[in-house]
Design an enzyme around this catalytic site. Structure first.
Site, PDB file in Angstrom:
ATOM      1  N   LYS A   1      10.062   3.747   0.509  1.00 55.85           N
ATOM      2  CA  LYS A   1       8.561   3.970  -0.668  1.00 55.85           C
ATOM      3  C   LYS A   1      10.039   5.115  -1.746  1.00 55.85           C
ATOM      4  O   LYS A   1      10.906   6.396  -1.596  1.00 55.85           O
ATOM      5  CB  LYS A   1       8.056   4.422  -0.486  1.00 55.85           C
ATOM      6  CG  LYS A   1       7.447   5.691   0.451  1.00 55.85           C
ATOM      7  CD  LYS A   1       6.051   6.397   0.377  1.00 55.85           C
ATOM      8  CE  LYS A   1       5.976   7.490   0.982  1.00 55.85           C
ATOM      9  NZ  LYS A   1       4.548   7.356   1.248  1.00 55.85           N
TER      10      LYS A   1
ATOM     11  N   ASP B   1       5.658   9.003  10.755  1.00 56.46           N
ATOM     12  CA  ASP B   1       6.433   9.981   9.802  1.00 56.46           C
ATOM     13  C   ASP B   1       5.505  11.347   9.663  1.00 56.46           C
ATOM     14  O   ASP B   1       5.727  11.853   8.332  1.00 56.46           O
ATOM     15  CB  ASP B   1       6.777   8.755   8.322  1.00 56.46           C
ATOM     16  CG  ASP B   1       5.514   8.542   7.803  1.00 56.46           C
ATOM     17  OD1 ASP B   1       4.287   8.364   9.037  1.00 56.46           O
ATOM     18  OD2 ASP B   1       5.224   8.679   6.420  1.00 56.46           O
TER      19      ASP B   1
ATOM     20  N   SER C   1       5.860   4.044   8.653  1.00 54.74           N
ATOM     21  CA  SER C   1       4.813   4.944   8.922  1.00 54.74           C
ATOM     22  C   SER C   1       4.625   4.835  10.351  1.00 54.74           C
ATOM     23  O   SER C   1       5.641   4.928  11.297  1.00 54.74           O
ATOM     24  CB  SER C   1       4.269   4.781   7.818  1.00 54.74           C
ATOM     25  OG  SER C   1       3.208   5.011   8.786  1.00 54.74           O
ATOM     26  N   HIS C   2       3.449   4.185  11.077  1.00 52.19           N
ATOM     27  CA  HIS C   2       3.178   3.945  11.600  1.00 52.19           C
ATOM     28  C   HIS C   2       4.071   2.546  12.547  1.00 52.19           C
ATOM     29  O   HIS C   2       3.244   2.486  13.010  1.00 52.19           O
ATOM     30  CB  HIS C   2       1.515   4.295  12.275  1.00 52.19           C
ATOM     31  CG  HIS C   2       1.075   2.634  11.108  1.00 52.19           C
ATOM     32  ND1 HIS C   2       1.235   3.551  10.112  1.00 52.19           N
ATOM     33  CD2 HIS C   2       0.557   1.834  11.390  1.00 52.19           C
ATOM     34  CE1 HIS C   2       0.311   2.725   8.982  1.00 52.19           C
ATOM     35  NE2 HIS C   2      -0.090   1.160  10.173  1.00 52.19           N
TER      36      HIS C   2
ATOM     37  N   LYS D   1      -0.403  12.537   3.208  1.00 53.05           N
ATOM     38  CA  LYS D   1      -1.872  12.888   3.463  1.00 53.05           C
ATOM     39  C   LYS D   1      -0.628  13.997   4.743  1.00 53.05           C
ATOM     40  O   LYS D   1       0.801  13.663   4.359  1.00 53.05           O
ATOM     41  CB  LYS D   1      -2.231  12.067   4.643  1.00 53.05           C
ATOM     42  CG  LYS D   1      -1.624  10.752   5.144  1.00 53.05           C
ATOM     43  CD  LYS D   1      -2.115  10.177   5.518  1.00 53.05           C
ATOM     44  CE  LYS D   1      -1.475   8.521   5.753  1.00 53.05           C
ATOM     45  NZ  LYS D   1      -1.725   6.788   5.277  1.00 53.05           N
TER      46      LYS D   1
ATOM     47  N   THR E   1       1.143  -1.041  -0.043  1.00 57.01           N
ATOM     48  CA  THR E   1      -0.145  -0.059   0.201  1.00 57.01           C
ATOM     49  C   THR E   1       1.208   1.761  -0.203  1.00 57.01           C
ATOM     50  O   THR E   1       0.747   2.300  -0.391  1.00 57.01           O
ATOM     51  CB  THR E   1      -0.623   0.600   1.580  1.00 57.01           C
ATOM     52  OG1 THR E   1      -1.472  -1.341   0.938  1.00 57.01           O
ATOM     53  CG2 THR E   1      -2.236   1.233   1.051  1.00 57.01           C
TER      54      THR E   1
ATOM     55  N   SER F   1      -7.458   6.056   7.650  1.00 58.22           N
ATOM     56  CA  SER F   1      -6.324   5.600   8.576  1.00 58.22           C
ATOM     57  C   SER F   1      -6.152   6.434   9.150  1.00 58.22           C
ATOM     58  O   SER F   1      -4.844   6.341   9.267  1.00 58.22           O
ATOM     59  CB  SER F   1      -5.976   4.587   7.681  1.00 58.22           C
ATOM     60  OG  SER F   1      -5.389   5.311   6.263  1.00 58.22           O
TER      61      SER F   1
ATOM     62  N   ARG G   1       8.280  -2.741   2.504  1.00 54.26           N
ATOM     63  CA  ARG G   1       7.607  -2.403   4.236  1.00 54.26           C
ATOM     64  C   ARG G   1       8.120  -3.513   4.758  1.00 54.26           C
ATOM     65  O   ARG G   1       7.122  -4.682   4.446  1.00 54.26           O
ATOM     66  CB  ARG G   1       6.097  -2.151   4.597  1.00 54.26           C
ATOM     67  CG  ARG G   1       6.340  -0.894   5.919  1.00 54.26           C
ATOM     68  CD  ARG G   1       5.514  -0.821   6.968  1.00 54.26           C
ATOM     69  NE  ARG G   1       5.246   0.787   5.923  1.00 54.26           N
ATOM     70  CZ  ARG G   1       3.767   1.378   6.152  1.00 54.26           C
ATOM     71  NH1 ARG G   1       3.149   1.711   7.031  1.00 54.26           N
ATOM     72  NH2 ARG G   1       3.677   2.936   5.228  1.00 54.26           N
TER      73      ARG G   1
ATOM     74  N   ASP H   1       2.461  11.987   8.688  1.00 53.56           N
ATOM     75  CA  ASP H   1       1.561  12.412   7.476  1.00 53.56           C
ATOM     76  C   ASP H   1      -0.017  11.854   8.497  1.00 53.56           C
ATOM     77  O   ASP H   1      -1.323  12.076   7.778  1.00 53.56           O
ATOM     78  CB  ASP H   1       1.723  11.266   6.311  1.00 53.56           C
ATOM     79  CG  ASP H   1       1.808   9.986   6.482  1.00 53.56           C
ATOM     80  OD1 ASP H   1       1.391   9.160   7.609  1.00 53.56           O
ATOM     81  OD2 ASP H   1       1.506   9.156   5.551  1.00 53.56           O
ATOM     82  N   ARG H   2       0.055  11.322   9.539  1.00 50.52           N
ATOM     83  CA  ARG H   2      -1.493  10.496  10.361  1.00 50.52           C
ATOM     84  C   ARG H   2      -1.885  11.364  10.993  1.00 50.52           C
ATOM     85  O   ARG H   2      -0.327  12.469  11.747  1.00 50.52           O
ATOM     86  CB  ARG H   2      -1.490   9.751  10.685  1.00 50.52           C
ATOM     87  CG  ARG H   2      -0.879   8.084   9.637  1.00 50.52           C
ATOM     88  CD  ARG H   2      -1.345   6.597  10.594  1.00 50.52           C
ATOM     89  NE  ARG H   2      -1.384   5.986   9.107  1.00 50.52           N
ATOM     90  CZ  ARG H   2      -1.936   4.364   9.212  1.00 50.52           C
ATOM     91  NH1 ARG H   2      -2.571   4.389  10.668  1.00 50.52           N
ATOM     92  NH2 ARG H   2      -2.149   3.768   7.951  1.00 50.52           N
TER      93      ARG H   2
ATOM     94  N   ASP I   1       1.822  10.595  13.150  1.00 50.31           N
ATOM     95  CA  ASP I   1       2.367   8.743  13.612  1.00 50.31           C
ATOM     96  C   ASP I   1       3.718   9.038  13.166  1.00 50.31           C
ATOM     97  O   ASP I   1       4.509  10.567  13.088  1.00 50.31           O
ATOM     98  CB  ASP I   1       1.763   8.453  12.339  1.00 50.31           C
ATOM     99  CG  ASP I   1       1.896   8.752  10.851  1.00 50.31           C
ATOM    100  OD1 ASP I   1       2.101   9.348  10.835  1.00 50.31           O
ATOM    101  OD2 ASP I   1       2.358   7.866   9.844  1.00 50.31           O
TER     102      ASP I   1
HETATM  103  C1  G1P Z   1      -3.180   1.643   5.485  1.00 49.61           C
HETATM  104  C2  G1P Z   1      -4.045   2.038   5.889  1.00 49.61           C
HETATM  105  C3  G1P Z   1      -4.110   2.969   4.293  1.00 49.61           C
HETATM  106  C4  G1P Z   1      -3.158   3.832   4.684  1.00 49.61           C
HETATM  107  C5  G1P Z   1      -1.759   2.668   4.927  1.00 49.61           C
HETATM  108  C6  G1P Z   1      -0.731   4.023   4.707  1.00 49.61           C
HETATM  109  O1  G1P Z   1      -2.660   0.391   5.013  1.00 49.61           O
HETATM  110  O2  G1P Z   1      -5.231   1.958   5.903  1.00 49.61           O
HETATM  111  O3  G1P Z   1      -5.165   3.635   4.649  1.00 49.61           O
HETATM  112  O4  G1P Z   1      -3.344   4.316   3.034  1.00 49.61           O
HETATM  113  O5  G1P Z   1      -1.801   2.307   5.822  1.00 49.61           O
HETATM  114  O6  G1P Z   1      -0.298   5.119   5.554  1.00 49.61           O
HETATM  115  P1  G1P Z   1      -3.496  -0.995   4.459  1.00 49.61           P
HETATM  116  O7  G1P Z   1      -2.106  -1.607   5.770  1.00 49.61           O
HETATM  117  O8  G1P Z   1      -4.359  -1.279   4.901  1.00 49.61           O
HETATM  118  O9  G1P Z   1      -3.293  -2.117   3.530  1.00 49.61           O
HETATM  119 ZN    ZN Z   2       2.372   7.708   7.874  1.00 48.56          ZN
END
Ligand code: G1P
Ligand code: ZN
Length: 562
Positions: free
Chosen positions: A146, A298, A133-134, A395, A38, A384, A42, A300-301, A296
């Protein structure tokens, strides 16, 4: 090593930060697991530490670019464990591959939205962002990488697939031998023919925010009021301190956990009710602050809280869209809105009222890129904890927080009252996501296959008293370039406006994560003060039974509810 040569002749000048390099071509063999998900590649940190693993992927990115000659890339990460080592590797590979310039955040730090902005502002050929990310960090945590394209956004699927294809046939990579670059001092270094520019990670981003929001209004409003911004020991610490404590005059201590740490202080840098526990506790205390927010790993959240009030990310998008014109950057109104498919339809109601288009895209920010570039939308968001606009192509956590502060300062109402007013106008889309983490991958796949097979027979049938209006496997055709993305989640919509969505996560690194998204629309005013989970209980039960969650996963309860 196949060969090694000294190249180019070291450039001489008075700058003592000019370094010689030796370029090596290293023989390697492909890894079979380098398909970006996504949001980039990772994996467990230990996977990235395997010999050649990072190098293979970086070279695969390079090999999928049209040219490397003299190009400029932005590089930065969320400061997690292995960030610095990875950046040094990228620098040495960039130097060996003929790249012209790297713009790097001081200390190797750049929030994802700040990186996106730097790519756009400097008109670079893209950027490499190091982040998971998180996800937790550290030697036992996760790492990620990425590629973002020149529009500042995550590479579209066509490009991530090209990178993956390159990773499957790679046989060598180029890397220079050179001393590590000083990432902590702002300035320029020449490494062979590569120019490395270490810049202040915060200033460009802070300047951009000042063009979008009314800082004077916010500063006046904040005087004498208490807010908290929890940076969760992740990348937004320095950004939050500069913006809230220096520019907006909040007292020192407004930013919690403001020092980025390689392991996020042992925490899980995900701004939600489950992981930002201390903040939530403070916000729900009797004498808690009027406003609280978190971001979070990085940056973006975002999570937004009022005193004793949690704003769902789906509602946040809808409220910002409905009130966008309070902020100077959006004074002329918005062109359109997009939301990821699992995000609630609260924003759709606002779009309808404003008379602008609303797009439903697959999960992942990369799907907003074309819509933003084509000027079809101004705001977009995901359930999310992701909200953003056309100011960058990611984001943006702090942007959302500033937008809320601008809104609060303009309306002079509490967060709870703003939400209540909104529901009174548009109705409420009660919403929650139930995650079943680290379940057996084969079991999760079987659950999805079994449910997919049931979909065709569902429309018109009744589940626990509710009539199914539609049931499908979500597929998206990009309205700008016509590309089609299939199998993006299973949707079951009911005639009363409630909906259940099932998806498997594309960012998890251990086993599979089943996500179940629950939504219940109500325009019954007595439901506005009700607990969302109470309102959602009946459809949560339907979801459980319909998909056989316990049968397949062995779990009777989700691991996390957000
Ligand atoms: C998750 C979130 C998605 C977001 C992504 C990256 O992906 O659900 O909305 O864009 O993290 O932050 P998922 O693990 O569901 O594929
Ligand atoms: Zn993030």
């Amino acid at each position: 090593m196949e060969k090694s040569l000294t190249y180019p002749p070291p450039f001489k000048s008075n700058d003592n930060r000019i370094m010689d390099i030796k370029i090596n071509t290293v023989a390697t063999t492909p890894f079979d697991d380098q398909r970006p998900g996504t949001s980039g590649l990772r994996k467990a940190t230990t996977t990235f530490q395997k010999p050649h693993y990072l190098e293979n992927f970086v070279q695969s990115i390079f090999n999928s670019l049209p040219t490397l000659d003299g190009i400029c890339l932005v590089v930065g990460g969320d400061g997690r464990f292995y960030n610095r080592e990875a950046i040094q590797t990228i620098i040495r590979m960039a130097a060996a591959n003929g790249i012209g310039e790297l713009i790097i955040g001081q200390g190797g730090i750049l929030s994802t939205p700040a990186a996106s902005h730097l790519i756009r502002k400097n008109g670079t050929d893209g950027g490499i962002i190091l982040s998971a990310s998180h996800n937790p960090g550290g030697p036992d945590g996760d790492f990620g990488i990425k590629f973002n394209t020149p529009n500042g956004g995550p590479a579209a699927e066509k490009i991530t697939e090209a990178i993956y294809a390159a990773s499957k046939t790679i046989s060598k990579y180029r890397i220079a031998t050179a001393d590590p670059i000083d990432l902590d001092s702002i300035g320029e270094t020449q490494l062979g023919s590569l120019k490395i520019r270490v810049i202040d990670a915060v200033s460009d981003y802070a300047e951009l925010m000042q063009t979008l929001f009314d800082f004077d209004l916010i500063r006046d409003y904040l005087a004498g009021r208490r807010m908290i911004f929890d940076a969760m020991h992740a990348v937004t610490g320095p950004y939050g301190k500069r913006i809230f404590e220096e520019m907006l005059g909040c007292p020192e201590g407004t930013v919690w956990n403001g020092e980025p740490l390689p392991d996020f202080g042992g925490g899980h840098p995900d701004p939600n009710l489950a992981h930002a526990k201390a903040l939530v506790k403070e916000m729900f205390a009797d004498d808690g602050p009027f406003f609280g927010a978190a971001s979070d790993g990085d940056g973006d959240r975002n999570m937004v809280l009022g005193h004793q009030f949690f704003v769902t990310p789906s509602d946040s998008l809808a409220v910002l869209a409905a009130n966008a014109t309070v902020a100077p950057g959006y004074r002329d109104g918005i062109a359109g809105i997009a939301r990821s498919m699992p995000t609630s339809a609260a924003a759709d109601r606002v779009a309808a009222e404003l008379g602008v288009d609303c797009y439903e895209t697959p999960t992942g920010w990369k799907f907003f890129g074309n819509l933003l570039d084509a000027g079809k939308i101004t705001l977009c968001g995901e359930e999310s904890f992701g909200t953003g606009s056309d100011h960058v192509r990611e984001k943006d956590g702090l942007w959302a927080v500033l937008f809320w502060l601008n809104l609060l300062a303009a309306k002079k109402q509490s967060v709870a009252d703003i939400m209540l007013d909104h529901w009174q106008t548009y109705g409420r889309n009660a919403y929650a996501r139930h995650d079943y983490e680290e379940v057996d991958s084969d079991a999760a796949k079987s659950l999805m296959t079994n449910l997919t097979a049931k979909l065709a027979g569902l429309p018109g049938s009744t589940l626990d008293g509710r009539t199914v209006a539609y049931a499908d496997d979500f597929s998206y055709t990009d309205p700008v370039d016509g590309s089609v993305s299939e199998h993006q989640g299973l949707r079951i919509g009911f005639e009363d406006g409630s909906r259940i969505v099932f998806r498997l996560s594309g960012t998890g690194t251990r086993g599979a994560t089943l996500r179940v998204y629950l939504e219940q629309f109500t325009s019954n005013a007595s439901d506005y003060s009700a607990d969302a989970h109470e309102l959602l209980k009946p459809i949560a039960t339907i979801a459980h039974q319909l998909a056989g969650i316990e049968y397949y996963t062995g779990r009777s309860e989700p691991s996390v509810i957000t």
